[in-house]
Design a protein around this motif. Structure first.
Motif, PDB file in Angstrom:
ATOM      1  N   ARG A  62      42.718 -14.742  63.766  1.00  0.00           N
ATOM      2  CA  ARG A  62      42.709 -15.156  63.675  1.00  0.00           C
ATOM      3  C   ARG A  62      44.125 -15.880  64.671  1.00  0.00           C
ATOM      4  O   ARG A  62      44.879 -15.195  64.105  1.00  0.00           O
ATOM      5  CB  ARG A  62      43.321 -16.209  62.010  1.00  0.00           C
ATOM      6  CG  ARG A  62      44.055 -17.283  61.888  1.00  0.00           C
ATOM      7  CD  ARG A  62      44.630 -17.804  60.943  1.00  0.00           C
ATOM      8  NE  ARG A  62      43.083 -17.739  59.853  1.00  0.00           N
ATOM      9  CZ  ARG A  62      43.351 -18.017  58.794  1.00  0.00           C
ATOM     10  NH1 ARG A  62      44.503 -19.099  58.053  1.00  0.00           N
ATOM     11  NH2 ARG A  62      42.254 -18.796  57.998  1.00  0.00           N
ATOM     12  N   VAL A  63      44.139 -16.801  65.543  1.00  0.00           N
ATOM     13  CA  VAL A  63      44.642 -16.984  66.031  1.00  0.00           C
ATOM     14  C   VAL A  63      45.482 -18.371  66.097  1.00  0.00           C
ATOM     15  O   VAL A  63      44.206 -19.660  65.282  1.00  0.00           O
ATOM     16  CB  VAL A  63      43.893 -17.256  67.945  1.00  0.00           C
ATOM     17  CG1 VAL A  63      44.888 -17.611  68.724  1.00  0.00           C
ATOM     18  CG2 VAL A  63      43.368 -15.751  67.942  1.00  0.00           C
ATOM     19  N   ILE A  64      46.746 -18.337  65.765  1.00  0.00           N
ATOM     20  CA  ILE A  64      47.882 -19.695  65.644  1.00  0.00           C
ATOM     21  C   ILE A  64      48.499 -20.030  67.499  1.00  0.00           C
ATOM     22  O   ILE A  64      49.330 -19.536  66.863  1.00  0.00           O
ATOM     23  CB  ILE A  64      48.198 -19.299  64.591  1.00  0.00           C
ATOM     24  CG1 ILE A  64      47.513 -19.163  62.994  1.00  0.00           C
ATOM     25  CG2 ILE A  64      49.086 -20.376  64.106  1.00  0.00           C
ATOM     26  CD1 ILE A  64      48.935 -18.372  62.462  1.00  0.00           C
ATOM     27  N   VAL A  65      47.983 -20.891  67.607  1.00  0.00           N
ATOM     28  CA  VAL A  65      49.181 -21.219  69.334  1.00  0.00           C
ATOM     29  C   VAL A  65      49.909 -22.593  68.597  1.00  0.00           C
ATOM     30  O   VAL A  65      49.678 -23.265  68.170  1.00  0.00           O
ATOM     31  CB  VAL A  65      48.005 -22.150  69.685  1.00  0.00           C
ATOM     32  CG1 VAL A  65      48.856 -22.135  71.153  1.00  0.00           C
ATOM     33  CG2 VAL A  65      46.938 -21.017  69.891  1.00  0.00           C
ATOM     34  N   GLU A  92      38.984 -17.427  63.587  1.00  0.00           N
ATOM     35  CA  GLU A  92      39.170 -19.086  64.427  1.00  0.00           C
ATOM     36  C   GLU A  92      40.663 -18.922  64.971  1.00  0.00           C
ATOM     37  O   GLU A  92      41.471 -17.725  65.311  1.00  0.00           O
ATOM     38  CB  GLU A  92      38.910 -19.832  62.821  1.00  0.00           C
ATOM     39  CG  GLU A  92      40.615 -18.876  62.308  1.00  0.00           C
ATOM     40  CD  GLU A  92      39.892 -18.414  60.571  1.00  0.00           C
ATOM     41  OE1 GLU A  92      38.247 -18.859  60.401  1.00  0.00           O
ATOM     42  OE2 GLU A  92      40.299 -17.955  60.142  1.00  0.00           O
ATOM     43  N   VAL A  93      40.452 -20.170  65.820  1.00  0.00           N
ATOM     44  CA  VAL A  93      41.467 -20.797  66.400  1.00  0.00           C
ATOM     45  C   VAL A  93      42.523 -21.787  66.124  1.00  0.00           C
ATOM     46  O   VAL A  93      41.608 -22.610  66.009  1.00  0.00           O
ATOM     47  CB  VAL A  93      41.393 -21.327  68.074  1.00  0.00           C
ATOM     48  CG1 VAL A  93      42.659 -21.384  68.884  1.00  0.00           C
ATOM     49  CG2 VAL A  93      41.363 -19.271  68.917  1.00  0.00           C
ATOM     50  N   VAL A  94      43.797 -22.010  65.544  1.00  0.00           N
ATOM     51  CA  VAL A  94      44.568 -22.868  65.439  1.00  0.00           C
ATOM     52  C   VAL A  94      45.670 -23.595  65.814  1.00  0.00           C
ATOM     53  O   VAL A  94      45.879 -22.512  66.179  1.00  0.00           O
ATOM     54  CB  VAL A  94      45.141 -22.395  63.545  1.00  0.00           C
ATOM     55  CG1 VAL A  94      45.628 -23.893  62.803  1.00  0.00           C
ATOM     56  CG2 VAL A  94      43.896 -21.970  62.999  1.00  0.00           C
ATOM     57  N   VAL A  95      44.745 -24.889  66.809  1.00  0.00           N
ATOM     58  CA  VAL A  95      46.356 -25.103  67.241  1.00  0.00           C
ATOM     59  C   VAL A  95      47.191 -26.051  66.941  1.00  0.00           C
ATOM     60  O   VAL A  95      46.613 -26.818  66.615  1.00  0.00           O
ATOM     61  CB  VAL A  95      45.769 -25.990  68.681  1.00  0.00           C
ATOM     62  CG1 VAL A  95      47.140 -25.978  70.005  1.00  0.00           C
ATOM     63  CG2 VAL A  95      44.420 -24.496  69.404  1.00  0.00           C
TER      64      VAL A  95
END
Length: 303
Positions: A62-65, A92-95
């Protein structure tokens, strides 16, 4: 798929993530870590997400920006952008765009999105804190990745990694020279196996990968190591021969030459950020060789 949520909450974001995963049939996707990225502005966002997406294909995560928005907003507000499927690699990417006071509390906003029972890695693609392990986001992470190449003063940045070093720190410039180190180590391991008396590292002035390469050599040999500005090459001098590894600055093939031996051509393209990030995610333990290379920079002679 990209879904945008304006003026939302962490609870609503988590609900939407679960909904998207169920709709996409990825409920059983196994992720091995959480990658938290601290970007400075919108200009650096897409490059960081692209690198993380590339790395996630080897390390599902999981990518959190965390992205500061309008710091002077009258009221705190959280906007989110969720990316799944082709837009997110193997995860998944959470910006998270943090407005107002939230911009100063990124760690509190990120915390609800960390995957349970998986390691956390923090990455600063551009500007990094002086002591990453003491940064609020850094405190959440087992591994902390910086990139001196993107700093305003790359040499000062890579030198500054040592006083702020903690176990688990690393820098993208270190993984950029992995193949250089491997080729040099292989070359000097062949006869006559005499000790290296001196070394020269030459290349662009604003390339911290070469500074840490020089530091690595200085930590390994007793003789002087010189860092120069000029042609991209490394020379290792010992009593019986000189080993030279050189490459055109924008080339993809290097020349390995040794005194009285045939010249060899070896593939050695410059490694880009996504490839380096993927390498750094392969290990979550302390990199003691990196620490020793940082300490070795103080022994390097600059000219």
């Amino acid at each position: 798929m990209i879904v945008e949520l304006s003026d939302t909450t962490t609870n609503e974001i988590n609900k939407k993530i679960i909904s998207l995963r169920e709709e996409g049939g990825a409920l059983t996707l196994g992720r091995v870590l959480t990658l938290v990225i601290a970007v400075e502005n919108e200009a650096t966002l897409e490059g960081a997400v692209e690198a993380a997406t590339f790395a996630s294909r080897e390390h599902p995560c999981r990518v959190i920006v965390a992205l500061p928005g309008e710091r002077d907003a009258a009221a705190p507000r959280l906007d989110a952008e969720l990316r799944v499927g082709r837009d997110a690699g193997a995860g998944e990417v959470v910006v998270l765009r943090l407005h107002g006071e939230l911009a100063e509390h990124a760690d509190s906003v990120v915390l609800p999105f960390l995957l349970p029972d998986t390691p956390v890695v923090a990455w600063w693609p551009t500007l990094a804190p002086d002591v990453p392990a003491q940064d609020p986001l850094g405190k959440l992470a087992l591994r902390r990745i910086t990139d001196a190449t993107r700093a305003a003063d790359p040499l000062a940045a890579i030198k500054g990694r040592l006083p702020g070093y903690s176990s688990g720190d690393t820098d993208i410039s270190w993984s950029r020279i992995t193949y250089w180190r491997a080729l040099l180590a292989s070359a000097i391991d062949e006869p006559p196996r005499e000790p290296i008396e001196s070394a020269l590292v030459s290349g662009l002035q604003a390339e911290p990968a070469l500074d840490i390469l020089a530091g690595w050599l200085a930590s390994r040999i007793d003789g002087p190591v010189t860092r120069a500005v000029g042609t991209l090459k490394v020379e290792l001098h010992r009593a019986g021969e000189t080993v030279t590894l050189s490459r055109p600055q924008e080339g993809r093939t290097a020349t390995l030459s040794r005194t009285s031996r045939p010249v060899a051509l070896v593939p050695l393209a410059r490694r880009d950020t996504p490839e380096c990030l993927a390498e750094e995610l392969r290990r979550l333990d302390a990199d003691e060789i990196y620490h020793e290379a940082l300490a070795g920079i103080d022994k390097v002679v600059y000219r």
